[in-house]
Design a protein around this motif. Structure first.
Motif, PDB file in Angstrom:
ATOM      1  N   THR A 145       0.830  -1.200   0.000  1.00 33.15           N
ATOM      2  CA  THR A 145       0.000   0.000   0.000  1.00 33.15           C
ATOM      3  C   THR A 145       0.860   1.243   0.000  1.00 33.15           C
ATOM      4  O   THR A 145       2.003   1.242   0.485  1.00 33.15           O
ATOM      5  CB  THR A 145      -0.933   0.009   1.219  1.00 33.15           C
ATOM      6  N   SER A 146       0.304   2.330  -0.515  1.00 29.59           N
ATOM      7  CA  SER A 146       1.056   3.572  -0.648  1.00 29.59           C
ATOM      8  C   SER A 146       1.140   4.296   0.694  1.00 29.59           C
ATOM      9  O   SER A 146       0.116   4.492   1.360  1.00 29.59           O
ATOM     10  CB  SER A 146       0.394   4.483  -1.683  1.00 29.59           C
ATOM     11  N   PRO A 147       2.337   4.727   1.091  1.00 34.54           N
ATOM     12  CA  PRO A 147       2.454   5.501   2.329  1.00 34.54           C
ATOM     13  C   PRO A 147       2.166   6.985   2.122  1.00 34.54           C
ATOM     14  O   PRO A 147       2.191   7.746   3.077  1.00 34.54           O
ATOM     15  CB  PRO A 147       3.915   5.277   2.729  1.00 34.54           C
ATOM     16  N   VAL A 148       1.887   7.387   0.880  1.00 37.24           N
ATOM     17  CA  VAL A 148       1.675   8.805   0.573  1.00 37.24           C
ATOM     18  C   VAL A 148       0.505   8.956  -0.391  1.00 37.24           C
ATOM     19  O   VAL A 148       0.025   7.997  -0.985  1.00 37.24           O
ATOM     20  CB  VAL A 148       2.944   9.430  -0.064  1.00 37.24           C
ATOM     21  N   THR A 149       0.066  10.210  -0.542  1.00 35.08           N
ATOM     22  CA  THR A 149      -0.938  10.571  -1.530  1.00 35.08           C
ATOM     23  C   THR A 149      -0.251  11.315  -2.665  1.00 35.08           C
ATOM     24  O   THR A 149       0.586  12.194  -2.419  1.00 35.08           O
ATOM     25  CB  THR A 149      -2.025  11.456  -0.896  1.00 35.08           C
ATOM     26  N   GLY A 150      -0.585  10.966  -3.907  1.00 38.97           N
ATOM     27  CA  GLY A 150       0.042  11.649  -5.021  1.00 38.97           C
ATOM     28  C   GLY A 150      -0.298  11.016  -6.344  1.00 38.97           C
ATOM     29  O   GLY A 150      -1.208  10.194  -6.452  1.00 38.97           O
ATOM     30  N   THR A 151       0.434  11.415  -7.392  1.00 40.57           N
ATOM     31  CA  THR A 151       0.207  10.934  -8.750  1.00 40.57           C
ATOM     32  C   THR A 151       1.323   9.964  -9.144  1.00 40.57           C
ATOM     33  O   THR A 151       2.505  10.242  -8.918  1.00 40.57           O
ATOM     34  CB  THR A 151       0.185  12.110  -9.748  1.00 40.57           C
ATOM     35  N   VAL A 152       0.934   8.845  -9.750  1.00 38.83           N
ATOM     36  CA  VAL A 152       1.916   7.856 -10.179  1.00 38.83           C
ATOM     37  C   VAL A 152       2.666   8.386 -11.401  1.00 38.83           C
ATOM     38  O   VAL A 152       2.061   8.724 -12.421  1.00 38.83           O
ATOM     39  CB  VAL A 152       1.237   6.516 -10.523  1.00 38.83           C
ATOM     40  N   LEU A 153       3.989   8.454 -11.277  1.00 44.10           N
ATOM     41  CA  LEU A 153       4.823   8.866 -12.404  1.00 44.10           C
ATOM     42  C   LEU A 153       5.306   7.664 -13.212  1.00 44.10           C
ATOM     43  O   LEU A 153       5.360   7.720 -14.442  1.00 44.10           O
ATOM     44  CB  LEU A 153       6.033   9.658 -11.896  1.00 44.10           C
ATOM     45  N   ALA A 154       5.646   6.588 -12.518  1.00 43.24           N
ATOM     46  CA  ALA A 154       6.177   5.405 -13.208  1.00 43.24           C
ATOM     47  C   ALA A 154       6.022   4.198 -12.302  1.00 43.24           C
ATOM     48  O   ALA A 154       6.034   4.314 -11.071  1.00 43.24           O
ATOM     49  CB  ALA A 154       7.651   5.602 -13.582  1.00 43.24           C
ATOM     50  N   VAL A 155       5.859   3.023 -12.933  1.00 45.83           N
ATOM     51  CA  VAL A 155       5.890   1.751 -12.219  1.00 45.83           C
ATOM     52  C   VAL A 155       7.020   0.926 -12.818  1.00 45.83           C
ATOM     53  O   VAL A 155       7.333   1.046 -14.004  1.00 45.83           O
ATOM     54  CB  VAL A 155       4.545   0.997 -12.316  1.00 45.83           C
ATOM     55  N   HIS A 156       7.628   0.088 -11.989  1.00 49.16           N
ATOM     56  CA  HIS A 156       8.791  -0.675 -12.422  1.00 49.16           C
ATOM     57  C   HIS A 156       8.543  -2.169 -12.237  1.00 49.16           C
ATOM     58  O   HIS A 156       8.304  -2.621 -11.124  1.00 49.16           O
ATOM     59  CB  HIS A 156      10.028  -0.251 -11.627  1.00 49.16           C
ATOM     60  N   GLY A 157       8.608  -2.901 -13.342  1.00 49.82           N
ATOM     61  CA  GLY A 157       8.432  -4.347 -13.290  1.00 49.82           C
ATOM     62  C   GLY A 157       7.100  -4.791 -13.844  1.00 49.82           C
ATOM     63  O   GLY A 157       6.103  -4.059 -13.810  1.00 49.82           O
ATOM     64  N   GLU A 158       7.086  -6.011 -14.370  1.00 44.25           N
ATOM     65  CA  GLU A 158       5.884  -6.630 -14.922  1.00 44.25           C
ATOM     66  C   GLU A 158       5.491  -7.814 -14.052  1.00 44.25           C
ATOM     67  O   GLU A 158       6.325  -8.379 -13.347  1.00 44.25           O
ATOM     68  CB  GLU A 158       6.134  -7.111 -16.366  1.00 44.25           C
ATOM     69  N   PRO A 159       4.204  -8.222 -14.090  1.00 43.43           N
ATOM     70  CA  PRO A 159       3.817  -9.437 -13.369  1.00 43.43           C
ATOM     71  C   PRO A 159       4.693 -10.616 -13.778  1.00 43.43           C
ATOM     72  O   PRO A 159       4.891 -10.871 -14.965  1.00 43.43           O
ATOM     73  CB  PRO A 159       2.354  -9.635 -13.788  1.00 43.43           C
ATOM     74  N   GLY A 160       5.222 -11.298 -12.783  1.00 44.29           N
ATOM     75  CA  GLY A 160       6.139 -12.402 -13.039  1.00 44.29           C
ATOM     76  C   GLY A 160       7.591 -12.044 -12.799  1.00 44.29           C
ATOM     77  O   GLY A 160       8.425 -12.931 -12.616  1.00 44.29           O
ATOM     78  N   ASP A 161       7.915 -10.716 -12.788  1.00 46.67           N
ATOM     79  CA  ASP A 161       9.283 -10.290 -12.519  1.00 46.67           C
ATOM     80  C   ASP A 161       9.591 -10.441 -11.032  1.00 46.67           C
ATOM     81  O   ASP A 161       8.731 -10.211 -10.174  1.00 46.67           O
ATOM     82  CB  ASP A 161       9.484  -8.823 -12.918  1.00 46.67           C
ATOM     83  N   LYS A 162      10.826 -10.819 -10.714  1.00 46.17           N
ATOM     84  CA  LYS A 162      11.279 -10.869  -9.336  1.00 46.17           C
ATOM     85  C   LYS A 162      12.126  -9.644  -9.053  1.00 46.17           C
ATOM     86  O   LYS A 162      13.007  -9.292  -9.833  1.00 46.17           O
ATOM     87  CB  LYS A 162      12.060 -12.157  -9.078  1.00 46.17           C
ATOM     88  N   VAL A 163      11.860  -8.973  -7.929  1.00 50.24           N
ATOM     89  CA  VAL A 163      12.558  -7.748  -7.572  1.00 50.24           C
ATOM     90  C   VAL A 163      13.169  -7.916  -6.190  1.00 50.24           C
ATOM     91  O   VAL A 163      12.610  -8.579  -5.311  1.00 50.24           O
ATOM     92  CB  VAL A 163      11.617  -6.530  -7.603  1.00 50.24           C
ATOM     93  N   ALA A 164      14.327  -7.312  -5.998  1.00 52.37           N
ATOM     94  CA  ALA A 164      15.040  -7.420  -4.728  1.00 52.37           C
ATOM     95  C   ALA A 164      14.496  -6.408  -3.731  1.00 52.37           C
ATOM     96  O   ALA A 164      13.955  -5.349  -4.103  1.00 52.37           O
ATOM     97  CB  ALA A 164      16.530  -7.192  -4.949  1.00 52.37           C
ATOM     98  N   VAL A 165      14.645  -6.731  -2.440  1.00 45.41           N
ATOM     99  CA  VAL A 165      14.293  -5.778  -1.389  1.00 45.41           C
ATOM    100  C   VAL A 165      15.089  -4.496  -1.592  1.00 45.41           C
ATOM    101  O   VAL A 165      16.299  -4.527  -1.847  1.00 45.41           O
ATOM    102  CB  VAL A 165      14.578  -6.382  -0.001  1.00 45.41           C
ATOM    103  N   GLY A 166      14.427  -3.352  -1.526  1.00 46.98           N
ATOM    104  CA  GLY A 166      15.066  -2.065  -1.745  1.00 46.98           C
ATOM    105  C   GLY A 166      14.905  -1.528  -3.145  1.00 46.98           C
ATOM    106  O   GLY A 166      15.188  -0.351  -3.397  1.00 46.98           O
ATOM    107  N   SER A 167      14.442  -2.356  -4.076  1.00 43.67           N
ATOM    108  CA  SER A 167      14.235  -1.903  -5.453  1.00 43.67           C
ATOM    109  C   SER A 167      13.032  -0.965  -5.530  1.00 43.67           C
ATOM    110  O   SER A 167      12.038  -1.148  -4.820  1.00 43.67           O
ATOM    111  CB  SER A 167      14.011  -3.095  -6.384  1.00 43.67           C
ATOM    112  N   VAL A 168      13.132   0.017  -6.416  1.00 41.92           N
ATOM    113  CA  VAL A 168      12.025   0.960  -6.603  1.00 41.92           C
ATOM    114  C   VAL A 168      10.895   0.272  -7.359  1.00 41.92           C
ATOM    115  O   VAL A 168      11.105  -0.290  -8.436  1.00 41.92           O
ATOM    116  CB  VAL A 168      12.488   2.216  -7.369  1.00 41.92           C
TER     117      VAL A 168
END
Length: 411
Positions: free
Chosen positions: A50-73
């Protein structure tokens, strides 16, 4: 205006990465604090981020199925004021407020065409269920006229669209190929089945059982049940029969660590119940069946399987079984070769009940019969032991009074 980068937080328990399983936002979306942004899956659970802030989404990173490391944006947002410290991120295991969650699930709005010169995309309103149905039917929602509030597209609108464009009944060749990426729970199921098939030398054993007496007893008990007593299916009887029988076969109520070469024989009887959910097969566990009566078995089985179907099962409720029951009920077929739930060494699969002609004392009569399918790890269980185990199990099912008697009084 400031840019805030939402990163995959440290989920704990040694988790170093997670798999993206579904996005709820896209660039240009306005999000409120505590609104769900993305679902991720670890080896232990699926978590709403969940989002900790209110605002407008500028970009999302990754597609369903991608694995991302802790700390990745994961998401970049444009916010007013100062960006909060990363330590202020919301706990990923916290659920969004009920009102926000209901609003999120009720209507999904997304652009149907690229942004125009004024920067405002055309918005299509439809519930997630309607949107999924349109996708399954290969309908572009931009072509459908919505008749709901504010032009919201409903199932009735999809039906009207299909009716207007129904083709004439002409047989045509089909050449389309739809590629579906295997991710999330389905990927984990595939890996689990591959591990079981690759590492366990299975052998299967099928025996028929006369279920006439047990089915009659079940119906009598259900007709006489009182108060909060649950309606009994056959599975609680199978669970109690296993609780009677498994102490005689400790190497079957076991988990085999083949890497260490150690068989862990359990005194406790934790029965996994193979359960079909909307996302795939999971195995919630009824623990300590040896200490439960028939009603407790029914209640606990209903509780854990319903939790699994609703996606609310706890981690400990989805692991630690010592033997598994798998049943398709009325769809159970004549026989099956069930795959063992690694690292267990046995799985029992009752098939559907059928009326069959049976010869008894040289007379043909119709009895309620059921085939009992089972699979065993041949590294641990010999064919003789498997046959002996299933024959003893059959005796209990065909003489159901024995299920309720202490074993030492009849063995």
């Amino acid at each position: 205006m400031k840019t805030f980068a939402f990163r995959l937080p440290d989920i704990g328990e040694g988790v170093a990465e997670a798999e993206i399983t579904g996005w709820y936002v896209k660039p240009g979306d306005w999000v409120e604090e505590d609104q769900t942004l993305v679902d991720v899956m670890t080896d232990k659970a699926t978590i709403d981020m969940t989002s900790p802030v209110t605002g407008t989404v500028l970009a999302v990173h990754g597609e369903p199925g991608d694995k991302v490391a802790v700390g990745s944006v994961l998401v970049e947002l444009e916010i007013e004021g100062e960006a909060p410290e990363e330590s202020a991120h919301k706990n990923p295991n916290e659920a969004p407020p009920e009102a926000a969650k209901a609003e999120l699930e009720d209507v999904v709005a997304e652009p149907s065409v690229p942004e125009e010169a004024n920067g405002q995309p055309e918005v299509i309103l439809a519930s997630p269920a309607t949107r999924r149905r349109a996708e399954d039917l290969e309908i572009d929602l931009a072509d459908v006229m919505g008749t709901g509030p504010e032009g919201r597209i409903t199932d009735a609108d999809l039906d009207a669209y299909l009716k207007d464009r129904a083709p004439k009944p002409i047989a045509r060749e089909r050449h389309g190929v739809r590629e579906v990426r295997i991710i999330g729970l389905r990927r984990r199921i595939a890996e689990k089945m591959e591990t079981s098939a690759r590492r366990i030398p299975h052998f299967s054993y099928v025996e028929d059982c006369d279920m006439t007496a047990l089915e009659g007893l079940r119906r009598e008990i259900n007709a006489a049940r009182q108060g909060a007593q649950p309606k009994l299916t056959l599975l609680p009887f199978f669970m109690r029969a296993l609780a009677q029988l498994l102490p005689e076969f400790p190497h079957i109520n076991a988990r085999y660590d083949d890497e260490a070469g150690v068989l862990h024989q359990h005194e406790a009887i934790h029965i996994g119940i193979a359960t079909q959910t909307a996302d795939g097969l999971v195995v919630p566990v009824v623990r300590h069946v040896e200490a439960l009566d028939i009603w407790d078995c029914a209640r606990e089985m209903s509780r854990v399987t319903n939790a699994a179907r609703e996606g609310a099962a706890l981690r400990e409720e989805l692991s630690g079984s010592t033997i598994t029951l798998t049943s398709l009920g009325a769809l159970g077929g004549v026989a099956a070769t069930p795959v063992i739930n690694h690292p267990e060494v046995a799985i029992i699969g009752p098939n559907k009940l059928m009326g069959r002609p049976v010869v008894i004392n040289n007379h043909v009569t119709i009895r309620t019969m059921m085939n009992l399918s089972s699979s065993f790890d041949h590294r641990i269980v010999d064919g003789y032991d498997a046959a002996k185990f299933i024959q003893r199990f059959k005796r209990l099912l065909e003489n159901p009074a024995l299920i309720f008697i202490e074993p030492r009084t009849w063995t």
